[in-house]
Design a protein around this motif. Structure first.
Motif, mmCIF file in Angstrom:
data_model
loop_
_atom_site.group_PDB
_atom_site.id
_atom_site.type_symbol
_atom_site.label_atom_id
_atom_site.label_comp_id
_atom_site.label_asym_id
_atom_site.label_seq_id
_atom_site.Cartn_x
_atom_site.Cartn_y
_atom_site.Cartn_z
ATOM 1 N N PRO A 32 -42.588 6.756 8.837
ATOM 2 C CA PRO A 32 -41.753 6.672 7.674
ATOM 3 C C PRO A 32 -41.722 5.555 7.026
ATOM 4 O O PRO A 32 -42.367 4.372 7.462
ATOM 5 C CB PRO A 32 -40.190 6.765 8.159
ATOM 6 C CG PRO A 32 -40.518 6.429 9.681
ATOM 7 C CD PRO A 32 -41.893 6.817 10.162
ATOM 8 N N GLU A 33 -41.680 5.252 5.510
ATOM 9 C CA GLU A 33 -42.099 4.021 4.716
ATOM 10 C C GLU A 33 -40.684 3.504 4.562
ATOM 11 O O GLU A 33 -40.571 2.509 3.807
ATOM 12 C CB GLU A 33 -42.555 4.626 3.461
ATOM 13 C CG GLU A 33 -44.014 4.946 3.668
ATOM 14 C CD GLU A 33 -44.649 5.399 2.219
ATOM 15 O OE1 GLU A 33 -44.299 5.052 1.183
ATOM 16 O OE2 GLU A 33 -45.885 5.852 2.380
ATOM 17 N N ARG A 34 -39.493 3.920 5.141
ATOM 18 C CA ARG A 34 -38.306 3.405 4.582
ATOM 19 C C ARG A 34 -38.013 1.965 5.471
ATOM 20 O O ARG A 34 -38.331 1.739 6.524
ATOM 21 C CB ARG A 34 -37.208 4.302 5.469
ATOM 22 C CG ARG A 34 -35.601 3.669 5.071
ATOM 23 C CD ARG A 34 -34.692 4.580 5.913
ATOM 24 N NE ARG A 34 -33.372 4.169 5.876
ATOM 25 C CZ ARG A 34 -33.011 3.302 6.712
ATOM 26 N NH1 ARG A 34 -34.078 2.652 7.449
ATOM 27 N NH2 ARG A 34 -31.879 2.675 6.683
ATOM 28 N N VAL A 35 -37.650 1.028 4.758
ATOM 29 C CA VAL A 35 -37.428 -0.447 5.176
ATOM 30 C C VAL A 35 -35.668 -0.515 5.151
ATOM 31 O O VAL A 35 -35.404 -0.557 3.948
ATOM 32 C CB VAL A 35 -38.193 -1.463 4.476
ATOM 33 C CG1 VAL A 35 -37.930 -2.930 4.958
ATOM 34 C CG2 VAL A 35 -39.690 -1.088 4.434
ATOM 35 N N PRO A 36 -35.200 -1.059 6.162
ATOM 36 C CA PRO A 36 -33.891 -1.146 5.966
ATOM 37 C C PRO A 36 -33.610 -2.273 4.888
ATOM 38 O O PRO A 36 -34.433 -3.454 4.985
ATOM 39 C CB PRO A 36 -33.234 -1.753 7.658
ATOM 40 C CG PRO A 36 -34.385 -1.279 8.381
ATOM 41 C CD PRO A 36 -35.698 -1.293 7.497
ATOM 42 N N SER A 37 -32.523 -2.128 4.043
ATOM 43 C CA SER A 37 -32.313 -3.264 3.140
ATOM 44 C C SER A 37 -31.395 -4.432 3.771
ATOM 45 O O SER A 37 -31.576 -5.545 3.294
ATOM 46 C CB SER A 37 -31.380 -2.758 2.009
ATOM 47 O OG SER A 37 -30.210 -2.155 2.720
ATOM 48 N N MET A 38 -30.862 -4.104 5.001
ATOM 49 C CA MET A 38 -30.289 -5.643 5.736
ATOM 50 C C MET A 38 -30.525 -5.390 6.991
ATOM 51 O O MET A 38 -30.807 -4.105 7.646
ATOM 52 C CB MET A 38 -28.883 -5.419 5.199
ATOM 53 C CG MET A 38 -28.243 -5.574 4.017
ATOM 54 S SD MET A 38 -26.459 -5.536 3.858
ATOM 55 C CE MET A 38 -26.026 -6.682 4.915
ATOM 56 N N PRO A 39 -30.579 -6.401 7.702
ATOM 57 C CA PRO A 39 -31.000 -6.592 9.246
ATOM 58 C C PRO A 39 -29.425 -5.779 9.706
ATOM 59 O O PRO A 39 -28.397 -5.982 9.224
ATOM 60 C CB PRO A 39 -30.936 -7.723 9.671
ATOM 61 C CG PRO A 39 -30.407 -8.753 8.581
ATOM 62 C CD PRO A 39 -30.605 -7.784 7.370
ATOM 63 N N VAL A 40 -29.621 -5.092 10.744
ATOM 64 C CA VAL A 40 -28.505 -4.434 11.492
ATOM 65 C C VAL A 40 -27.965 -5.166 12.644
ATOM 66 O O VAL A 40 -28.680 -5.806 13.516
ATOM 67 C CB VAL A 40 -28.981 -2.975 12.162
ATOM 68 C CG1 VAL A 40 -28.085 -2.158 12.933
ATOM 69 C CG2 VAL A 40 -29.665 -2.268 11.115
ATOM 70 N N LYS A 41 -26.646 -5.516 12.613
ATOM 71 C CA LYS A 41 -26.194 -6.420 13.604
ATOM 72 C C LYS A 41 -25.847 -5.504 14.803
ATOM 73 O O LYS A 41 -25.165 -4.615 14.523
ATOM 74 C CB LYS A 41 -25.066 -7.109 12.945
ATOM 75 C CG LYS A 41 -25.164 -8.041 11.837
ATOM 76 C CD LYS A 41 -23.937 -8.720 11.626
ATOM 77 C CE LYS A 41 -24.004 -9.554 10.373
ATOM 78 N NZ LYS A 41 -22.738 -10.202 9.857
ATOM 79 N N PRO A 42 -25.979 -5.983 15.837
ATOM 80 C CA PRO A 42 -25.769 -5.325 17.182
ATOM 81 C C PRO A 42 -24.302 -5.146 17.326
ATOM 82 O O PRO A 42 -23.467 -6.410 16.854
ATOM 83 C CB PRO A 42 -26.404 -5.834 18.400
ATOM 84 C CG PRO A 42 -26.499 -7.395 17.887
ATOM 85 C CD PRO A 42 -26.772 -7.373 16.572
ATOM 86 N N PRO A 43 -23.605 -4.304 17.929
ATOM 87 C CA PRO A 43 -22.146 -4.155 18.073
ATOM 88 C C PRO A 43 -21.648 -5.480 19.002
ATOM 89 O O PRO A 43 -22.194 -5.821 19.854
ATOM 90 C CB PRO A 43 -21.841 -3.133 18.669
ATOM 91 C CG PRO A 43 -23.214 -2.261 19.424
ATOM 92 C CD PRO A 43 -24.232 -3.091 18.466
#
Length: 61
Positions: A32-43
């Motif tokens: 997939p070429e999708r790149v997250p727009s923001m980093p994901v914070k762990p819960p």
């Protein structure tokens, strides 16, 4: 509207077209070429960190 295209019936009678279609589906699933727009914070799992967060929310009302 955006999801209506994924519910279309596809009829492929040419073996070469079928192979190309399957290859395209596999490529899209594997690379997939999708790149997250923001980093994901762990819960938050640390009880003290959760207390700090909730204290800040209560004090900022």
């Amino acid at each position: 509207m955006a999801t209506s295209s994924i519910f279309a019936n596809i009829k492929i009678t040419n073996p070469k077209q079928a192979e190309l279609f399957v290859n395209a589906m596999e490529a899209s699933a594997n690379e997939p070429e999708r790149v997250p727009s923001m980093p994901v914070k762990p819960p938050l799992t640390d009880a003290e960190e959760i207390r700090k967060l909730m204290t800040n929310r209560i004090n900022n009302r």
